[in-house]
Design a protein around this motif. Sequence first.
Motif, mmCIF file in Angstrom:
data_model
loop_
_atom_site.group_PDB
_atom_site.id
_atom_site.type_symbol
_atom_site.label_atom_id
_atom_site.label_comp_id
_atom_site.label_asym_id
_atom_site.label_seq_id
_atom_site.Cartn_x
_atom_site.Cartn_y
_atom_site.Cartn_z
ATOM 1 N N THR A 60 -17.643 18.744 49.757
ATOM 2 C CA THR A 60 -16.940 19.656 48.852
ATOM 3 C C THR A 60 -17.619 21.012 48.906
ATOM 4 O O THR A 60 -18.850 21.099 48.818
ATOM 5 N N ILE A 61 -16.850 22.075 49.067
ATOM 6 C CA ILE A 61 -17.404 23.427 49.005
ATOM 7 C C ILE A 61 -17.772 23.724 47.548
ATOM 8 O O ILE A 61 -16.928 23.600 46.656
ATOM 9 N N ILE A 62 -19.033 24.091 47.320
ATOM 10 C CA ILE A 62 -19.476 24.387 45.953
ATOM 11 C C ILE A 62 -19.891 25.853 45.854
ATOM 12 O O ILE A 62 -20.547 26.396 46.735
ATOM 13 N N GLU A 63 -19.473 26.480 44.763
ATOM 14 C CA GLU A 63 -19.739 27.893 44.517
ATOM 15 C C GLU A 63 -19.890 28.126 43.019
ATOM 16 O O GLU A 63 -19.589 27.253 42.200
ATOM 17 N N MET A 93 -18.558 25.684 40.305
ATOM 18 C CA MET A 93 -19.397 24.787 39.521
ATOM 19 C C MET A 93 -19.633 25.227 38.080
ATOM 20 O O MET A 93 -19.972 24.409 37.227
ATOM 21 N N ASP A 94 -19.476 26.515 37.802
ATOM 22 C CA ASP A 94 -19.666 26.967 36.410
ATOM 23 C C ASP A 94 -18.340 27.174 35.680
ATOM 24 O O ASP A 94 -18.299 27.814 34.627
ATOM 25 N N ALA A 95 -17.251 26.591 36.215
ATOM 26 C CA ALA A 95 -15.945 26.715 35.562
ATOM 27 C C ALA A 95 -15.963 26.099 34.171
ATOM 28 O O ALA A 95 -15.230 26.539 33.277
ATOM 29 N N ASP A 96 -16.800 25.066 33.979
ATOM 30 C CA ASP A 96 -16.879 24.383 32.687
ATOM 31 C C ASP A 96 -18.230 24.553 32.010
ATOM 32 O O ASP A 96 -18.589 23.769 31.129
ATOM 33 N N GLY A 97 -18.990 25.548 32.454
ATOM 34 C CA GLY A 97 -20.268 25.797 31.796
ATOM 35 C C GLY A 97 -21.445 25.752 32.757
ATOM 36 O O GLY A 97 -21.276 25.794 33.977
ATOM 37 N N GLU A 98 -22.619 25.616 32.183
ATOM 38 C CA GLU A 98 -23.861 25.723 32.934
ATOM 39 C C GLU A 98 -24.909 24.840 32.274
ATOM 40 O O GLU A 98 -24.718 24.354 31.160
ATOM 41 N N PHE A 99 -26.017 24.621 32.979
ATOM 42 C CA PHE A 99 -27.141 23.953 32.332
ATOM 43 C C PHE A 99 -28.443 24.578 32.805
ATOM 44 O O PHE A 99 -28.487 25.274 33.823
ATOM 45 N N LYS A 100 -29.471 24.330 32.047
ATOM 46 C CA LYS A 100 -30.754 25.005 32.231
ATOM 47 C C LYS A 100 -31.732 24.063 32.927
ATOM 48 O O LYS A 100 -31.847 22.889 32.563
ATOM 49 N N ILE A 101 -32.410 24.582 33.924
ATOM 50 C CA ILE A 101 -33.480 23.836 34.573
ATOM 51 C C ILE A 101 -34.755 24.679 34.513
ATOM 52 O O ILE A 101 -34.694 25.911 34.477
ATOM 53 N N LYS A 143 -31.627 33.063 49.195
ATOM 54 C CA LYS A 143 -30.666 33.731 48.326
ATOM 55 C C LYS A 143 -29.509 32.795 47.980
ATOM 56 O O LYS A 143 -29.047 32.763 46.832
ATOM 57 N N ASN A 144 -29.041 32.025 48.955
ATOM 58 C CA ASN A 144 -27.931 31.103 48.730
ATOM 59 C C ASN A 144 -28.284 30.030 47.692
ATOM 60 O O ASN A 144 -27.416 29.498 47.011
ATOM 61 N N GLN A 145 -29.585 29.737 47.572
ATOM 62 C CA GLN A 145 -30.043 28.708 46.638
ATOM 63 C C GLN A 145 -30.380 29.288 45.270
ATOM 64 O O GLN A 145 -30.429 28.545 44.287
ATOM 65 N N SER A 146 -30.604 30.571 45.203
ATOM 66 C CA SER A 146 -30.971 31.188 43.918
ATOM 67 C C SER A 146 -29.752 31.820 43.271
ATOM 68 O O SER A 146 -29.135 31.240 42.365
ATOM 69 N N ILE A 147 -29.360 32.985 43.742
ATOM 70 C CA ILE A 147 -28.163 33.647 43.231
ATOM 71 C C ILE A 147 -26.929 32.767 43.437
ATOM 72 O O ILE A 147 -26.053 32.674 42.580
ATOM 73 N N GLY A 148 -26.866 32.071 44.561
ATOM 74 C CA GLY A 148 -25.663 31.322 44.917
ATOM 75 C C GLY A 148 -25.376 30.133 44.027
ATOM 76 O O GLY A 148 -24.216 29.831 43.742
ATOM 77 N N ILE A 149 -26.408 29.408 43.580
ATOM 78 C CA ILE A 149 -26.214 28.210 42.768
ATOM 79 C C ILE A 149 -26.271 28.543 41.282
ATOM 80 O O ILE A 149 -25.804 27.771 40.446
ATOM 81 N N ALA A 150 -26.789 29.712 40.947
ATOM 82 C CA ALA A 150 -26.822 30.133 39.547
ATOM 83 C C ALA A 150 -25.402 30.375 39.024
ATOM 84 O O ALA A 150 -24.532 30.854 39.748
ATOM 85 N N SER A 151 -25.193 30.036 37.768
ATOM 86 C CA SER A 151 -23.937 30.354 37.094
ATOM 87 C C SER A 151 -23.798 31.870 36.956
ATOM 88 O O SER A 151 -24.725 32.627 37.279
ATOM 89 N N ARG A 152 -22.660 32.308 36.458
ATOM 90 C CA ARG A 152 -22.462 33.747 36.248
ATOM 91 C C ARG A 152 -23.568 34.312 35.345
ATOM 92 O O ARG A 152 -24.172 35.340 35.648
ATOM 93 N N ASN A 153 -23.840 33.621 34.244
ATOM 94 C CA ASN A 153 -24.908 34.076 33.355
ATOM 95 C C ASN A 153 -26.280 33.923 34.008
ATOM 96 O O ASN A 153 -27.174 34.743 33.789
ATOM 97 N N GLY A 154 -26.430 32.871 34.810
ATOM 98 C CA GLY A 154 -27.682 32.675 35.524
ATOM 99 C C GLY A 154 -27.944 33.771 36.537
ATOM 100 O O GLY A 154 -29.089 34.205 36.725
ATOM 101 N N LYS A 155 -26.886 34.229 37.188
ATOM 102 C CA LYS A 155 -27.031 35.357 38.115
ATOM 103 C C LYS A 155 -27.520 36.591 37.366
ATOM 104 O O LYS A 155 -28.374 37.346 37.855
ATOM 105 N N ALA A 156 -26.961 36.824 36.175
ATOM 106 C CA ALA A 156 -27.394 37.971 35.365
ATOM 107 C C ALA A 156 -28.872 37.847 35.004
ATOM 108 O O ALA A 156 -29.611 38.840 35.011
ATOM 109 N N TYR A 157 -29.301 36.631 34.699
ATOM 110 C CA TYR A 157 -30.691 36.384 34.324
ATOM 111 C C TYR A 157 -31.632 36.662 35.502
ATOM 112 O O TYR A 157 -32.700 37.258 35.339
ATOM 113 N N ILE A 158 -31.229 36.262 36.703
ATOM 114 C CA ILE A 158 -32.047 36.527 37.891
ATOM 115 C C ILE A 158 -32.035 38.019 38.215
ATOM 116 O O ILE A 158 -33.084 38.622 38.483
ATOM 117 N N HIS A 159 -30.853 38.629 38.186
ATOM 118 C CA HIS A 159 -30.741 40.045 38.537
ATOM 119 C C HIS A 159 -31.522 40.941 37.569
ATOM 120 O O HIS A 159 -31.963 42.031 37.947
#
Length: 294
Positions: A61-64, A97-105, A147-163
């Motif tokens: 499955t393509i995951i984004e 993958m973040d269509a229904d939310g996110e979780f924290k690791i 980058k594909n593992q950091s920004i790429g797997i982060a949710s929209r909010n997670g991307k903001a947190y990394i950026h």
Amino acid sequence: MVAKVYFTKEITPESLIRIYEALGVKLTGKVGVKVSTGEDGAKGYLKADLIGPFVKSLNGTIIECNTAYPGARNNAEDHMKVAEKHGFTSFADVDIMDADGEFKIPVNNGKHLEYDLIGDHFKNYDSIVNLAHGKGHKMGGFGANLKNQSIGIASRNGKAYIHSCGQTEDPDACWSAKYEQIDFIESMAEAATAVADYLKEQGKPIVYITVMNALSTSCDCEKNQDDPVMEDLGIVASLDPVANDQAFIDMVWASADPGAEKLKERIDSRLGREILPYAESLGLGSREYELVEI
């Protein structure tokens, strides 16, 4: 222990399957293939005719995840339309993958991030292929497996947190955050390491493959992506993401193609190579590797 990086100059559907098989890992269960679907208007993203047979061979499955920046992929509905336009739905299911939310690791031993926010559906996969397109990047210098593992797997909010280097989860506010460039580079390494640590704790395998074609100084996330500046290099694959990214960088630096200078300038002007020693210091992998040509 020196990591093995497998390499082929041939960029074909068959060589992509062969280099995965060379890794000696049989991915089972529900397989997620993390690949960039490419911003609407981009041209360098990995194409369906190249990666489709490989993904289908894994029943993958393509995951984004959605983007933090405004555009055609910052919500699941529009993102799926772009994925369909770019051909990904023609050979596999696509999961935003973040269509229904996110979780924290947790981020262990990080200087910038306390945690990573990743798409909630990431939990649903038993094994992962980090299938990256090697190229430059306007903010990070270059993009490949880290980058594909950091920004790429982060949710929209997670991307903001990394950026924002840990200052905000708000996609609207992250772009005005103040930080040093090295902080952003290191934040990406911390997020990528968090994902690897999570998968290890869950007993879920991951393999790393980077296709080094359409080598532009800009990323597939840019709708006005620049044309390639140098010749295609091939494909590299490893069980070590740091080694695999280091091999990509080493091949760019070793290239006699005059256009490689433009890519090198983009990478170093953004301190892009600094992600490698920092990721190594976090225990994500090794910059030392043995190159095995197949």
